[in-house]
Design an enzyme around this catalytic site. Structure first.
Site, PDB file in Angstrom:
ATOM      1  N   CYS A   9      40.314  43.960  40.144  1.00  0.00           N
ATOM      2  CA  CYS A   9      41.314  44.438  38.957  1.00  0.00           C
ATOM      3  C   CYS A   9      41.791  45.845  39.281  1.00  0.00           C
ATOM      4  O   CYS A   9      41.945  46.277  40.398  1.00  0.00           O
ATOM      5  CB  CYS A   9      40.436  44.391  37.616  1.00  0.00           C
ATOM      6  SG  CYS A   9      39.022  45.610  37.364  1.00  0.00           S
ATOM      7  N   ASN A  12      38.349  48.764  38.020  1.00  0.00           N
ATOM      8  CA  ASN A  12      36.907  48.135  38.503  1.00  0.00           C
ATOM      9  C   ASN A  12      35.907  48.550  37.519  1.00  0.00           C
ATOM     10  O   ASN A  12      34.735  48.930  37.831  1.00  0.00           O
ATOM     11  CB  ASN A  12      36.665  48.597  39.951  1.00  0.00           C
ATOM     12  CG  ASN A  12      35.415  47.828  40.482  1.00  0.00           C
ATOM     13  OD1 ASN A  12      34.820  48.476  41.392  1.00  0.00           O
ATOM     14  ND2 ASN A  12      35.021  46.900  40.097  1.00  0.00           N
ATOM     15  N   CYS A  14      36.494  47.491  33.910  1.00  0.00           N
ATOM     16  CA  CYS A  14      36.339  46.174  32.718  1.00  0.00           C
ATOM     17  C   CYS A  14      36.333  44.975  33.279  1.00  0.00           C
ATOM     18  O   CYS A  14      35.261  44.116  33.074  1.00  0.00           O
ATOM     19  CB  CYS A  14      37.741  46.521  31.945  1.00  0.00           C
ATOM     20  SG  CYS A  14      37.759  48.159  31.242  1.00  0.00           S
ATOM     21  N   ARG A  15      37.526  44.290  33.795  1.00  0.00           N
ATOM     22  CA  ARG A  15      37.371  42.940  34.263  1.00  0.00           C
ATOM     23  C   ARG A  15      36.634  42.556  35.442  1.00  0.00           C
ATOM     24  O   ARG A  15      35.868  41.508  35.397  1.00  0.00           O
ATOM     25  CB  ARG A  15      38.856  42.436  34.203  1.00  0.00           C
ATOM     26  CG  ARG A  15      39.726  42.640  33.212  1.00  0.00           C
ATOM     27  CD  ARG A  15      41.374  42.251  33.325  1.00  0.00           C
ATOM     28  NE  ARG A  15      41.909  43.615  34.220  1.00  0.00           N
ATOM     29  CZ  ARG A  15      43.100  43.700  34.543  1.00  0.00           C
ATOM     30  NH1 ARG A  15      43.686  42.790  34.132  1.00  0.00           N
ATOM     31  NH2 ARG A  15      43.281  45.030  35.088  1.00  0.00           N
ATOM     32  N   SER A  16      36.939  43.209  36.693  1.00  0.00           N
ATOM     33  CA  SER A  16      36.287  42.816  37.879  1.00  0.00           C
ATOM     34  C   SER A  16      34.756  42.720  37.819  1.00  0.00           C
ATOM     35  O   SER A  16      34.053  42.000  38.518  1.00  0.00           O
ATOM     36  CB  SER A  16      37.017  43.331  38.989  1.00  0.00           C
ATOM     37  OG  SER A  16      36.934  44.612  39.212  1.00  0.00           O
ATOM     38  N   ASP A 122      44.466  43.022  30.576  1.00  0.00           N
ATOM     39  CA  ASP A 122      43.793  44.001  30.713  1.00  0.00           C
ATOM     40  C   ASP A 122      43.166  44.430  29.255  1.00  0.00           C
ATOM     41  O   ASP A 122      43.832  44.595  28.380  1.00  0.00           O
ATOM     42  CB  ASP A 122      44.537  45.250  31.353  1.00  0.00           C
ATOM     43  CG  ASP A 122      43.743  46.548  31.439  1.00  0.00           C
ATOM     44  OD1 ASP A 122      42.882  46.777  30.988  1.00  0.00           O
ATOM     45  OD2 ASP A 122      44.482  47.440  31.772  1.00  0.00           O
TER      46      ASP A 122
HETATM   47  P1  4NP Z   1      40.132  47.160  34.482  1.00  0.00           P
HETATM   48  O1  4NP Z   1      40.794  48.084  33.410  1.00  0.00           O
HETATM   49  O2  4NP Z   1      41.280  47.040  35.786  1.00  0.00           O
HETATM   50  O3  4NP Z   1      39.861  45.697  34.122  1.00  0.00           O
HETATM   51  O4  4NP Z   1      38.912  47.830  34.972  1.00  0.00           O
HETATM   52  C1  4NP Z   1      41.345  49.093  33.393  1.00  0.00           C
HETATM   53  C2  4NP Z   1      40.618  50.239  33.458  1.00  0.00           C
HETATM   54  C3  4NP Z   1      40.845  51.584  33.340  1.00  0.00           C
HETATM   55  C4  4NP Z   1      42.301  51.716  33.471  1.00  0.00           C
HETATM   56  C5  4NP Z   1      43.064  50.591  33.332  1.00  0.00           C
HETATM   57  C6  4NP Z   1      42.461  49.231  33.189  1.00  0.00           C
HETATM   58  N1  4NP Z   1      42.888  52.937  33.472  1.00  0.00           N
HETATM   59  O5  4NP Z   1      44.099  53.224  33.100  1.00  0.00           O
HETATM   60  O6  4NP Z   1      42.052  54.110  33.371  1.00  0.00           O
END
Ligand code: 4NP
Length: 150
Positions: A9, A12, A14-16, A122
């Site tokens: 993602c 790294n 939240c989703r992955s 996201d």
């Molecule tokens: P992820 O979510 O891609 O599912 O881990 C996010 C985590 C952090 C951010 C964006 C998306 N950020 O902008 O910091």
């Protein structure tokens, strides 16, 4: 040799990490190795978001020991399947490829699983409901993906 699967993602956190935890849980006892990475380096070394840890724990999966890391060109060379959460991740992962063979390893988790959803959204800027949604979607996808590949 285990089949190596990498969940990807943006951050790294939240989703992955959820996809990694769910995939490990569902593939227990089968010949798979799973890891996760983010296309960005904002959160390198960080534990998963507390909301991801919570929804995983609620479903009996412990992801609290994971540490965020950035996706590398070496990952693309060494993993068999790189499963990304959204179109932006797909383009960023493609940018690290050096051959058509490498590009062919990369797919959206949703489409590779035959799921009707176009991507895993996201949840970072939303509330817990978004994390519930992501957990269920990722769970369905991993289950279907494993059915197709075992
Ligand atoms: P992820 O979510 O891609 O599912 O881990 C996010 C985590 C952090 C951010 C964006 C998306 N950020 O902008 O910091």
């Amino acid at each position: 040799m285990p089949t190596k699967v990498l969940m990807v993602c943006l951050g790294n956190i939240c989703r992955s990490p959820l996809a990694e935890g769910v995939f490990r849980h569902l593939s227990k006892g089968q010949d798979f190795e799973v890891d996760s990475a983010g296309t960005a380096n904002y959160h390198t070394g960080a534990a998963p978001d507390s909301r991801s840890i919570a929804i995983a724990a609620k479903n009996g999966i412990d992801i609290s020991n994971q540490k965020a890391r950035q996706l590398t060109a070496n990952d693309i060379a060494t993993f068999d399947h790189i499963l990304v959460m959204d179109e932006q991740n797909l383009q960023n992962a493609y940018a690290l490829c050096t051959s058509a063979e490498q590009r062919a390893k990369i797919a959206l988790l949703t489409s590779a699983s035959g799921h009707e959803a176009t991507h895993v959204p996201d949840p970072y800027y939303g509330d817990e409901k978004g994390f519930d949604f992501v957990f269920n979607l990722v769970h369905d996808c991993c289950k279907n993906w494993l059915k197709k590949h075992t």
